[in-house]
Design an enzyme around this catalytic site. Structure first.
Site, short mmCIF file in Angstrom:
data_model
loop_
_atom_site.label_atom_id
_atom_site.label_comp_id
_atom_site.label_asym_id
_atom_site.label_seq_id
_atom_site.Cartn_x
_atom_site.Cartn_y
_atom_site.Cartn_z
N MET A 124 0.83 -1.20 0.00
CA MET A 124 0.00 0.00 0.00
C MET A 124 0.87 1.26 0.00
O MET A 124 1.54 1.51 -0.96
CB MET A 124 -0.94 -0.02 1.19
CG MET A 124 -2.28 -0.64 0.80
SD MET A 124 -3.65 0.02 1.68
CE MET A 124 -3.76 -1.10 3.02
N CYS A 125 0.92 2.00 1.03
CA CYS A 125 1.55 3.32 1.17
C CYS A 125 0.51 4.41 0.99
O CYS A 125 -0.45 4.26 0.25
CB CYS A 125 2.68 3.60 0.18
SG CYS A 125 4.12 2.54 0.40
N GLY A 126 0.72 5.49 1.70
CA GLY A 126 -0.16 6.64 1.57
C GLY A 126 0.64 7.86 1.15
O GLY A 126 1.79 8.02 1.56
#
Lengths: 229, 298
Positions: free
Chosen positions: B1-3
């Protein structure tokens, strides 16, 4: 009308309250305020109730819906109405990727645009999009109808089975085994019904659409190719 | 993921609140990336001055006399401000390369996070709220900034593996996704003279853009080139001295939402990162198209 403040009461409380509603409930009208893009709002409902979400939602809003009508007065994040079984989901704004994915029944209406992979692997759901849809929409779509008042992106209906695709605007490209097909009276009747139920009959007429479907060359067994299977 | 979060301010009145707004956005993206977090914040450049942001695992020892030591080494006035494991050194703009060189001898174990007229980069392992608190990001002002919350896939969870990556003066890049041809691109860029601190795929993307800019490409052109030369999944947000840009790969399965008002342009991996921004209710909100470069510059 029952009002539920999502930011004050929390997601789990909302969904467990809605899950507790059964067929004969008197609490048929619900309003969710302060959704603030939260995930999984009104997922897994199974009662003939009406839920209005006042604002935009995050991932998977109204997923697995049965019977309920869910309205989003804003835009929806990825996977809205994913695997819907029945009922109606109406998005006033735009929907992000894979709206209505794997849906088995019911009606999904998107009044803005839907982005990529709309209706991917749909299996009986009807989807009406007032605006445009993005690339790879209706990929491996098996059954159901998709109606697009605007344009479709690249690779529409790639590896399509028996879903019907109706597009009024341009199609950037068709995916493998997806072809334009003749519009017959029964298709115009399906379109007229879906435009009406999709709150779009004032925006477009059935005659303005083209129909796309499977050429049935990819998913059927071909004896000449037996050695390569 | 990662934001990913990003904010480009059009209204100077919001500049004192940039850090606070970005911190709120960053913390909202914690469940997309709880491993580590980082932020690049661009202040208004002061004429003739530049900033070097350095990081050390032993800040007490490394930073105690660093400003004086560096000042002597480059024969210029250097002032410094320590923020936890990072230190921002202010020095004359024309001495920035000399300072970078001098750092290697003076503090071989310290890492240069960023260099430039406006940029400061802070990044560490840990929850975004803790990382933001350690560096007091919410008190920073600036013109634009980019933040990242990391869920590691391609390389280890370390300070240097956190984003943003900076591979050129006032440049930085954050990434959601993973690249599959980063080793071969890194090899080509090394031959072209670019240097790398990590084995991380995102650093390659940052260096790829920096290299294009060095060759004279405009920001838009450099970002466009990622679509043909980088293979994999990506949503990139790129920062430069004057602005920021966004590009997604053609498949575009890594999420992205943008919002624009008269006061700002905002980026979020999800809409919920932006819900507390002023005037978001009436902002133009849209999903950036695949394989399309967007950028804003002042």
């Amino acid at each position: 009308m029952q009002t539920f403040d999502l930011s004050a009461q929390g997601l789990r409380a909302l969904n467990s309250t809605l899950h507790a509603l059964k067929g004969q409930t008197n609490q048929t009208s619900w309003e969710v305020i302060n959704p603030k893009g939260a995930h999984a709002i009104a997922v897994g409902l199974d009662a003939p109730v009406d839920v209005t979400v006042r604002g935009s939602t995050g991932y998977y809003c109204a997923g697995m819906n049965k019977q309920a009508t869910v309205r989003v007065k804003g835009s929806a994040g990825p996977g809205v109405a994913e695997n819907m079984m029945s009922g109606t989901v109406i998005i006033d704004g735009d929907a992000s990727q894979y709206a209505g994915a794997t849906g088995r029944g019911g009606l999904l209406v998107i009044k803005g645009n839907a982005s990529s992979r709309c209706g991917i692997s749909m299996k009986g759901i009807d989807i009406v999009v007032h605006g445009n849809i993005g690339h790879m929409s209706a990929f491996m779509a098996q059954s159901g109808n998709m109606v697009v008042l605007g344009d479709a992106g690249e690779a529409l209906g790639d590896s399509l089975y028996e879903a019907r695709l109706f597009v009024r605007g341009s199609v950037k490209s068709l995916g493998a085994d997806c072809i334009e097909k003749e519009m017959r009276p029964e298709h115009l009747a399906i379109l007229a019904d879906l435009l009406k139920r999709g709150e779009a009959d004032h925006l477009a007429k059935p005659e303005e659409f083209k129909r796309y479907g499977s050429a049935r060359k990819l998913y059927t067994f071909n004896i000449d190719n037996a050695s390569s299977y | 993921m990662c934001g990913i979060v990003g904010l480009f301010l059009k209204d100077p009145k919001l500049e004192p609140q940039l850090g606070a707004m970005l911190t709120d956005m960053l913390i909202t993206m914690t469940d997309r990336g709880p491993d580590s977090a980082g932020i690049a914040i661009y202040g208004r450049p002061e004429k003739g001055k530049a900033k070097l942001t350095v990081q050390s695992a032993n800040p007490d020892a490394d930073f105690a006399s660093l400003a004086d030591d560096l000042g002597k080494a480059i024969a210029a006035k250097v002032t410094g401000q320590v923020k936890d494991t990072h230190m921002v050194l202010e020095l004359p703009e024309d001495r920035i390369e000399a300072a970078r060189h001098a750092m290697r001898d003076l503090r071989p174990k310290a890492k240069v996070m960023s260099a430039g007229e406006g940029i400061e980069i802070y990044k560490e392992v840990g929850l975004p709220k803790d990382v933001a608190a350690r560096f007091e990001v919410s008190r920073m002002s600036g013109t634009h900034g980019i933040g990242h919350t990391r869920m590691a896939t391609e390389s280890a969870v370390t300070t240097m593996g956190a984003h943003p990556f900076s591979t050129g003066s006032d440049q930085c890049l954050v990434h959601n996704g993973s690249l599959s041809n980063h080793n071969s691109v890194r090899r080509v860029l090394r031959q072209a003279g670019m240097t790398f601190e990590t084995e991380n795929d995102t650093e390659v993307a940052a260096a790829f853009i920096s290299h294009k800019l060095q060759e004279g490409a405009k920001l838009g052109e450099a970002m466009e080139a990622t679509l043909t030369d980088l293979d994999g999944f990506f949503t990139f947000v790129v920062g430069t001295k004057n602005g920021f840009g966004v590009v997604r790969d053609p498949i575009a399965c890594k999420p992205a939402v943008m919002a624009e008002t008269d006061q700002y342009v905002a980026f979020g991996s999800e809409y919920r990162a932006m819900v507390n921004l002023p005037g978001i209710e009436s902002a133009r909100v849209w999903e950036p198209e695949p394989a399309t470069v967007y950028f804003w510059e002042r």
